[in-house]
Design an enzyme around this catalytic site. Structure first.
Site, PDB file in Angstrom:
ATOM      1  N   ARG A  46     -20.182  38.100  85.004  1.00 33.48           N
ATOM      2  CA  ARG A  46     -19.515  38.752  83.863  1.00 33.48           C
ATOM      3  C   ARG A  46     -18.601  39.864  84.384  1.00 33.48           C
ATOM      4  NH1 ARG A  46     -18.047  37.081  79.420  1.00 33.48           N
ATOM      5  NH2 ARG A  46     -20.107  36.517  78.643  1.00 33.48           N
ATOM      6  N   ARG A  70     -15.788  27.829  87.285  1.00 33.01           N
ATOM      7  CA  ARG A  70     -16.389  29.171  87.488  1.00 33.01           C
ATOM      8  C   ARG A  70     -17.887  29.086  87.801  1.00 33.01           C
ATOM      9  NH1 ARG A  70     -16.675  32.212  81.560  1.00 33.01           N
ATOM     10  NH2 ARG A  70     -17.569  30.489  80.372  1.00 33.01           N
ATOM     11  N   HIS A 140      -8.992  34.810  84.307  1.00 30.16           N
ATOM     12  CA  HIS A 140      -9.518  35.580  83.161  1.00 30.16           C
ATOM     13  C   HIS A 140      -9.870  37.019  83.579  1.00 30.16           C
ATOM     14  CE1 HIS A 140     -12.183  36.532  79.777  1.00 30.16           C
ATOM     15  NE2 HIS A 140     -12.039  35.354  79.247  1.00 30.16           N
ATOM     16  N   ASP A 183      -8.170  39.069  70.069  1.00 31.77           N
ATOM     17  CA  ASP A 183      -8.254  37.833  70.877  1.00 31.77           C
ATOM     18  C   ASP A 183      -6.977  37.037  70.608  1.00 31.77           C
ATOM     19  OD1 ASP A 183     -10.969  35.383  71.399  1.00 31.77           O
ATOM     20  OD2 ASP A 183      -8.967  35.625  72.333  1.00 31.77           O
ATOM     21  N   GLU A 240      -5.203  37.900  80.641  1.00 35.69           N
ATOM     22  CA  GLU A 240      -5.463  36.651  81.361  1.00 35.69           C
ATOM     23  C   GLU A 240      -4.174  35.845  81.565  1.00 35.69           C
ATOM     24  OE1 GLU A 240      -8.509  34.791  78.938  1.00 35.69           O
ATOM     25  OE2 GLU A 240      -9.168  36.799  78.345  1.00 35.69           O
TER      26      GLU A 240
HETATM   27  O1  TA6 Z   1     -10.331  34.622  76.813  1.00 34.16           O
HETATM   28  C1  TA6 Z   1     -10.935  35.102  75.646  1.00 34.16           C
HETATM   29  C2  TA6 Z   1     -12.194  34.287  75.387  1.00 34.16           C
HETATM   30  O2  TA6 Z   1     -11.895  32.942  75.153  1.00 34.16           O
HETATM   31  C3  TA6 Z   1     -12.909  34.936  74.217  1.00 34.16           C
HETATM   32  O3  TA6 Z   1     -12.740  34.199  73.033  1.00 34.16           O
HETATM   33  C4  TA6 Z   1     -14.364  35.002  74.690  1.00 34.16           C
HETATM   34  O4  TA6 Z   1     -15.036  33.802  74.411  1.00 34.16           O
HETATM   35  C5  TA6 Z   1     -14.138  35.260  76.169  1.00 34.16           C
HETATM   36  O5  TA6 Z   1     -13.086  34.344  76.512  1.00 34.16           O
HETATM   37  C6  TA6 Z   1     -15.343  35.198  77.046  1.00 34.16           C
HETATM   38  O6  TA6 Z   1     -15.788  33.905  77.163  1.00 34.16           O
HETATM   39  P1  TA6 Z   1     -17.085  33.629  78.128  1.00 34.16           P
HETATM   40  O7  TA6 Z   1     -17.301  32.154  78.044  1.00 34.16           O
HETATM   41  O8  TA6 Z   1     -16.685  34.080  79.489  1.00 34.16           O
HETATM   42  O9  TA6 Z   1     -18.195  34.467  77.583  1.00 34.16           O
END
Ligand code: TA6
Length: 264
Positions: A46, A70, A140, A183, A240
């Site tokens: 994370r 990932r 990301h 978002d 991102e």
């Molecule tokens: O990039 C934004 C996003 O798609 C959000 O909607 C949220 O889901 C975030 O990514 C984190 O996603 P994850 O699967 O890493 O918890």
């Protein structure tokens, strides 16, 4: 793995080719990392810069959210000292029985890190199959900030964006400031983006991408996120560099596409 040179130091996990620390000499980490992040096999770290591939979000509903790269183990191909202040690291994921079960294509996914007073990440997809395939993807990036209320994001003014919360398209009026869950997926985003946090400025230059996602979960969504503490939303913003939604890439046999971002 940890890499240090005269200009910077990084920490990179082989799982996901996931960089989760980037410190320029004498400076704080530019990337945010949850201090309750999992470092378990099969679970995405994370924070840092997760690699979403071969699907961004649920762009390919037959794959896990953000694809499988990932949580896949990459192979370390080489680490090269370019000079005393620049190091290159190449990591590779090739198709295997488990990836083909999820996504039945032959591919090679190379991640090249160039570590110096700037951090460059190049994500190169090569189609080793006999048929075309389509990908969406994103670097990301979680950026560490003093407080979400202090930041401004410039470079996306007048860009069309898809608001993933309202599931509607809008036009970005003016610079971005965040004071609620946010978002947005920006299209035709090819200018340099600047994250301003008080006197700190982070510049993002991308290549091979014309979509950018800006995300902060704010209070309520943070409570539902894995490996995040309640207040964590205050200390990071995700900007991102992507090929998401309409910015997907169709790659023909023997051809490649590279998505890259330079952070300084
Ligand atoms: O990039 C934004 C996003 O798609 C959000 O909607 C949220 O889901 C975030 O990514 C984190 O996603 P994850 O699967 O890493 O918890």
């Amino acid at each position: 793995m940890e890499i240090k040179n005269n200009n910077a130091s990084v920490k990179i996990a082989l799982q996901g080719a996931h960089i989760y620390e980037y410190k320029r000499k004498g400076e704080e980490d530019l990337l945010w990392l949850s201090d309750i992040s999992d470092f378990e096999e099969g679970k995405a770290i994370r924070g840092g810069i997760p690699i979403c591939w071969p699907s961004f979000g649920m762009n390919n509903a037959s794959l896990p959210q953000h694809g499988f790269a990932r949580t896949s183990m990459f192979e370390h191909i080489y680490t090269k000292e370019i000079d005393v202040g620049t190091t290159q690291v190449l990591l590779r994921l090739a198709d295997n029985a488990s990836t083909r079960k999820l996504w039945n294509h032959k591919f090679e996914l190379d991640v090249m890190f160039t570590i110096s007073s700037t951090l460059k990440i190049e994500l190169k997809t090569t189609n080793l199959d006999t048929k075309d395939f389509t990908i969406t993807q994103a670097l990301h990036s979680y950026f560490s900030i003093s407080d979400i209320r202090n930041i401004k994001i410039k470079g996306l003014e007048n860009k069309l964006y898809f608001d993933a919360l309202q599931e509607k398209n809008f036009l970005q009026k003016g610079i971005i400031e965040i004071n609620e869950e946010f978002d947005n997926v920006y299209q035709e985003a090819n200018e340099e983006i600047v994250l301003e946090d008080n006197s700190k400025k982070v510049h993002l230059k991308s290549l091979g991408s014309s979509s950018v996602v800006v995300w902060n979960p704010w209070v309520e969504k943070t409570k539902r996120m894995s490996a995040m503490k309640e207040d964590d939303y205050k200390n990071f913003v995700c900007i991102e560099t992507a090929n998401a939604f309409e910015d997907f890439k169709l790659i023909k046999p023997k051809e490649s596409h590279t998505l890259s971002v330079e952070i300084r």
